[in-house]
Scaffold this motif. Structure first.
Motif, PDB file in Angstrom:
ATOM      1  N   ILE A  71      36.125  28.307  54.178  1.00 44.21           N
ATOM      2  CA  ILE A  71      36.286  29.702  54.585  1.00 44.21           C
ATOM      3  C   ILE A  71      37.138  29.825  55.846  1.00 44.21           C
ATOM      4  O   ILE A  71      37.927  30.757  55.980  1.00 44.21           O
ATOM      5  CB  ILE A  71      34.904  30.348  54.805  1.00 44.21           C
ATOM      6  CG1 ILE A  71      34.137  30.355  53.490  1.00 44.21           C
ATOM      7  CG2 ILE A  71      35.037  31.756  55.359  1.00 44.21           C
ATOM      8  CD1 ILE A  71      34.803  31.134  52.385  1.00 44.21           C
ATOM      9  N   GLN A  78      44.762  34.115  55.833  1.00 49.16           N
ATOM     10  CA  GLN A  78      44.853  35.568  55.671  1.00 49.16           C
ATOM     11  C   GLN A  78      45.287  36.237  56.969  1.00 49.16           C
ATOM     12  O   GLN A  78      46.044  37.204  56.963  1.00 49.16           O
ATOM     13  CB  GLN A  78      43.505  36.143  55.240  1.00 49.16           C
ATOM     14  CG  GLN A  78      43.144  35.836  53.802  1.00 49.16           C
ATOM     15  CD  GLN A  78      41.837  36.461  53.398  1.00 49.16           C
ATOM     16  OE1 GLN A  78      40.866  36.447  54.157  1.00 49.16           O
ATOM     17  NE2 GLN A  78      41.782  37.010  52.201  1.00 49.16           N
ATOM     18  N   SER A 141      40.464  44.648  53.930  1.00 53.48           N
ATOM     19  CA  SER A 141      39.434  44.673  52.905  1.00 53.48           C
ATOM     20  C   SER A 141      38.402  45.769  53.188  1.00 53.48           C
ATOM     21  O   SER A 141      37.893  45.897  54.294  1.00 53.48           O
ATOM     22  CB  SER A 141      38.776  43.292  52.875  1.00 53.48           C
ATOM     23  OG  SER A 141      37.454  43.371  52.447  1.00 53.48           O
ATOM     24  N   LEU A 143      35.483  45.826  51.959  1.00 58.59           N
ATOM     25  CA  LEU A 143      34.193  45.163  52.158  1.00 58.59           C
ATOM     26  C   LEU A 143      34.041  44.697  53.597  1.00 58.59           C
ATOM     27  O   LEU A 143      32.956  44.698  54.163  1.00 58.59           O
ATOM     28  CB  LEU A 143      34.059  43.971  51.205  1.00 58.59           C
ATOM     29  CG  LEU A 143      34.065  44.310  49.719  1.00 58.59           C
ATOM     30  CD1 LEU A 143      33.886  43.042  48.900  1.00 58.59           C
ATOM     31  CD2 LEU A 143      32.976  45.303  49.371  1.00 58.59           C
ATOM     32  N   ARG A 144      35.175  44.291  54.195  1.00 58.41           N
ATOM     33  CA  ARG A 144      35.123  43.839  55.577  1.00 58.41           C
ATOM     34  C   ARG A 144      34.828  45.034  56.498  1.00 58.41           C
ATOM     35  O   ARG A 144      34.005  44.954  57.394  1.00 58.41           O
ATOM     36  CB  ARG A 144      36.454  43.196  55.953  1.00 58.41           C
ATOM     37  CG  ARG A 144      36.484  42.664  57.374  1.00 58.41           C
ATOM     38  CD  ARG A 144      37.832  42.147  57.761  1.00 58.41           C
ATOM     39  NE  ARG A 144      38.123  40.851  57.167  1.00 58.41           N
ATOM     40  CZ  ARG A 144      39.028  40.009  57.647  1.00 58.41           C
ATOM     41  NH1 ARG A 144      39.702  40.334  58.736  1.00 58.41           N
ATOM     42  NH2 ARG A 144      39.262  38.859  57.056  1.00 58.41           N
ATOM     43  N   ASP A 146      33.260  47.692  55.694  1.00 59.37           N
ATOM     44  CA  ASP A 146      31.865  48.086  55.475  1.00 59.37           C
ATOM     45  C   ASP A 146      30.913  47.202  56.245  1.00 59.37           C
ATOM     46  O   ASP A 146      29.925  47.679  56.819  1.00 59.37           O
ATOM     47  CB  ASP A 146      31.513  47.988  53.979  1.00 59.37           C
ATOM     48  CG  ASP A 146      32.140  49.103  53.170  1.00 59.37           C
ATOM     49  OD1 ASP A 146      32.117  48.996  51.929  1.00 59.37           O
ATOM     50  OD2 ASP A 146      32.660  50.066  53.773  1.00 59.37           O
ATOM     51  N   LEU A 147      31.177  45.904  56.232  1.00 60.49           N
ATOM     52  CA  LEU A 147      30.284  44.975  56.925  1.00 60.49           C
ATOM     53  C   LEU A 147      30.296  45.252  58.419  1.00 60.49           C
ATOM     54  O   LEU A 147      29.239  45.374  59.056  1.00 60.49           O
ATOM     55  CB  LEU A 147      30.714  43.526  56.647  1.00 60.49           C
ATOM     56  CG  LEU A 147      29.966  42.429  57.425  1.00 60.49           C
ATOM     57  CD1 LEU A 147      28.460  42.496  57.190  1.00 60.49           C
ATOM     58  CD2 LEU A 147      30.485  41.046  57.038  1.00 60.49           C
TER      59      LEU A 147
ATOM     60  N   VAL B 124      30.099  33.626  53.866  1.00 58.75           N
ATOM     61  CA  VAL B 124      30.645  34.124  52.608  1.00 58.75           C
ATOM     62  C   VAL B 124      30.891  32.969  51.632  1.00 58.75           C
ATOM     63  O   VAL B 124      31.082  33.182  50.436  1.00 58.75           O
ATOM     64  CB  VAL B 124      31.935  34.945  52.857  1.00 58.75           C
ATOM     65  CG1 VAL B 124      33.104  34.039  53.239  1.00 58.75           C
ATOM     66  CG2 VAL B 124      32.272  35.812  51.685  1.00 58.75           C
ATOM     67  N   GLN B 147      26.587  37.968  52.151  1.00 58.98           N
ATOM     68  CA  GLN B 147      27.857  38.649  51.921  1.00 58.98           C
ATOM     69  C   GLN B 147      28.156  38.791  50.431  1.00 58.98           C
ATOM     70  O   GLN B 147      29.277  39.104  50.037  1.00 58.98           O
ATOM     71  CB  GLN B 147      28.981  37.907  52.651  1.00 58.98           C
ATOM     72  CG  GLN B 147      28.769  37.929  54.166  1.00 58.98           C
ATOM     73  CD  GLN B 147      29.953  37.384  54.916  1.00 58.98           C
ATOM     74  OE1 GLN B 147      31.082  37.824  54.745  1.00 58.98           O
ATOM     75  NE2 GLN B 147      29.706  36.382  55.767  1.00 58.98           N
ATOM     76  N   GLY B 161      28.378  44.177  53.236  1.00 57.39           N
ATOM     77  CA  GLY B 161      29.790  43.974  52.931  1.00 57.39           C
ATOM     78  C   GLY B 161      30.118  42.504  53.080  1.00 57.39           C
ATOM     79  O   GLY B 161      29.216  41.662  53.139  1.00 57.39           O
ATOM     80  N   SER B 162      31.416  42.190  53.184  1.00 59.63           N
ATOM     81  CA  SER B 162      31.827  40.801  53.218  1.00 59.63           C
ATOM     82  C   SER B 162      33.130  40.669  54.011  1.00 59.63           C
ATOM     83  O   SER B 162      33.918  41.605  54.051  1.00 59.63           O
ATOM     84  CB  SER B 162      31.993  40.324  51.766  1.00 59.63           C
ATOM     85  OG  SER B 162      33.022  39.414  51.653  1.00 59.63           O
ATOM     86  N   VAL B 163      33.342  39.520  54.603  1.00 60.96           N
ATOM     87  CA  VAL B 163      34.571  39.365  55.388  1.00 60.96           C
ATOM     88  C   VAL B 163      35.804  39.185  54.494  1.00 60.96           C
ATOM     89  O   VAL B 163      36.937  39.306  54.960  1.00 60.96           O
ATOM     90  CB  VAL B 163      34.496  38.172  56.377  1.00 60.96           C
ATOM     91  CG1 VAL B 163      33.432  38.424  57.419  1.00 60.96           C
ATOM     92  CG2 VAL B 163      34.290  36.869  55.654  1.00 60.96           C
ATOM     93  N   LEU B 164      35.592  38.886  53.217  1.00 58.91           N
ATOM     94  CA  LEU B 164      36.744  38.669  52.333  1.00 58.91           C
ATOM     95  C   LEU B 164      37.019  39.895  51.502  1.00 58.91           C
ATOM     96  O   LEU B 164      36.087  40.546  51.027  1.00 58.91           O
ATOM     97  CB  LEU B 164      36.471  37.479  51.402  1.00 58.91           C
ATOM     98  CG  LEU B 164      36.623  36.107  52.056  1.00 58.91           C
ATOM     99  CD1 LEU B 164      36.140  35.030  51.121  1.00 58.91           C
ATOM    100  CD2 LEU B 164      38.072  35.836  52.430  1.00 58.91           C
TER     101      LEU B 164
END
Lengths: 159, 164
Positions: A71, A78, A141, A143-144, A146-147, B124, B147, B161-164
């Protein structure tokens, strides 16, 4: 330049051997961070480890990244918007304690700019056609977001 | 503080801004912590990680370094636990957040005992099940996050949510 990384915890000789052989047919210079190993690659330059500063510098200066399915490497690729080819470690080959890298790779197949190769042939094929690879980390993202916002909200409620 | 005719010493027991301890081992855990760190903007943040050069490169302000450890290095884990206890006693954080791995879990454990809020965010990378540390954390932490949405089904871990 193509930057190859196996992560900071374990070596990954199978990946390094594949890249060493493949480098002969590639026009890019290949540089590898290969971890603690007795391997002496013939066609690529390689070091055991790199500092965080150097890691980011190599990522930034590369055209394509080749990496174990870690990761940290994926997030850094990224960050610098580089296409990244991930090559998962396998538990049955003693490369990791479990197969979560295979699971990570399967989950990331849809992410733009993140490519998965499971065999030497697949990896070589993607390297040969690497002009067509797109950068990763393009869109922020959802999702990012949101987190982060969810966490921020939760933290604001703590006493 | 004046009581009657005397000036009594009063210990300053409150931080000006709430304090958050952010613990993450080097590698993916650390990278994920940096990604989510913008959520901590209303806190004074102190970092704990396993490599000095990570603190320097990320330019995160105050931080501590502890020896990395895992289930195969119990002696190092013990030493790291002691160092973490000293850090938590010194810093008295309101909240401790960790993205893993074992040193981070130890931070949450010490934080739990000393009354901090504790948040575990499973990496994740763990898309099939919660990590072993995450499973332990889900039993005592104030909040345990995964995640991957499909893993947040047991009422012990949750998904934002998620970092990706």
């Amino acid at each position: 330049m193509i930057f190859v990384t196996v992560g900071s915890q374990l070596p990954f000789d199978r990946l390094i051997k594949i890249m060493d052989e493949a480098a002969v047919d590639l026009s890019d210079r290949v540089f590898a961070q290969m971890g603690k190993t007795n391997l002496v690659p013939k066609h690529i330059s390689a070091v055991e480890k790199v500092s965080p500063i150097e890691f980011n510098k190599f990522m930034r200066n590369s055209r394509v990244i080749v990496s174990h399915a870690g990761i940290g490497s994926i997030l850094t690729a990224q960050k610098w918007k580089k296409p990244i080819l991930i090559f998962p470690r396998r538990a049955d080959l003693g490369e990791h304690r479990n197969d979560h890298q295979l699971a990570t790779a399967a989950a990331l197949k849809q992410v733009p700019g993140v490519y998965v190769a499971l065999t030497a042939d697949e990896l070589r094929a993607k390297l040969i056609s690497s002009e067509g690879l797109v950068p990763s980390g393009g869109q922020e993202s959802v999702l990012r977001r949101d987190l982060i916002s969810g966490l921020r909200q939760y933290l604001s409620r703590l006493g | 503080m004046k009581v009657g005719g005397s000036e009594l010493p009063l210990r300053d027991s409150h931080h000006e801004r709430p304090k958050l301890l952010a613990a993450a081992s080097g590698g993916g855990h650390w990278e994920q912590m940096l990604v989510i760190s913008s959520a901590f903007s209303s806190f004074e943040v102190v970092y704990i990680t396993t490599d000095k050069s990570l603190l320097e490169y990320a330019d995160v302000g105050r931080g501590y370094v502890v020896k990395d450890c895992n289930r195969d290095t119990p002696l190092t884990a013990f030493i790291t636990l002691f160092k973490i206890m000293k850090i938590v006693v010194l810093e008295r954080p309101n909240c401790i957040v960790s993205t893993g791995a074992l040193p981070g879990l130890l931070c949450l454990l010490v934080g739990k005992i000393s009354g901090s809020n504790t948040i575990w965010i499973d990496s994740v990378a763990n898309g099939e099940k919660l990590s072993m540390c995450g499973q332990l954390a889900s039993r005592f932490a104030s909040l345990c996050l995964t995640q991957w949405e499909h893993l947040a089904h047991d009422g012990r871990s949750f998904y934002l949510g998620s970092v990706l």
